[in-house]
Write a protein that holds these residues in place. Structure first.
Motif: not given
Length: 176
Positions: A1-30
């Motif tokens: 299992m890989n956990l891609i742990f994206i962190y940063g300040p509010p509005a940095a685009g964490k969820l948006t980038v997570a969605g793009e990674i999920a589309a490329l990898t089929c990883y689940k977004v939590f």
């Protein structure tokens, strides 16, 4: 299992980038607001019970995903030093099941954060969505620093599309 742990300040685009990674990898977004949305209708934001329950939910989901070998992308607003105990618990939950964590610090210039924080898309998840909240968080906490004692890929997406940022992350960690 890989956990891609994206962190940063509010509005940095964490969820948006997570969605793009999920589309490329089929990883689940939590993303971190899932746990907040679960607890906030019952316990007031910021109370000890609120924080106890959101951490329990987050750690239980991550631990079970690691046990079941389900790769995840997890978003989090890390405050240097304040959140180190949570990071240690996430590491333990993943590593005890043989999983691996890939830390990504998503950065963005403050002026760009100020533009992004007021966008309509942020209201959907009850995120910080005004300049007062953003400035209060940025002034009170250290949100631009890497996690202590852990290597992080640092991606400045001030002028980078979510697709380009996600490709950098996928390529760096060889997720495909």
């Amino acid at each position: 299992m890989n956990l891609i742990f994206i962190y940063g300040p509010p509005a940095a685009g964490k969820l948006t980038v997570a969605g793009e990674i999920a589309a490329l990898t089929c990883y689940k977004v939590f993303h971190n607001h899932l746990s907040i949305d679960c607890v906030e209708p019952v316990f007031e934001f910021g109370t000890p019970t609120f924080y106890k329950l959101i951490e329990k939910i987050r750690l239980d989901v991550i631990s079970e995903a690691a046990r079941e070998n389900v790769s995840l992308i997890y978003t989090f607003c890390y405050a240097k030093d304040l959140d180190d105990a949570h990071i240690d618990k996430v590491l333990e939950a993943v590593e005890k099941h043989g999983g691996k964590i890939c830390f990504v610090l998503l950065r963005c210039q403050r002026e760009e954060l100020e533009k992004r924080v007021v966008k309509e898309s942020r209201k959907k998840y009850g995120k910080a969505n005004n300049l007062n909240i953003l400035n209060e968080l940025l002034d009170k906490y250290e949100l631009f620093q890497p996690i202590n004692a852990r290597e992080s890929l640092i991606v400045d997406n001030t002028n980078l599309s979510p697709q380009d940022a996600s490709r950098r992350i996928v390529e760096h960690f060889k997720l495909l």
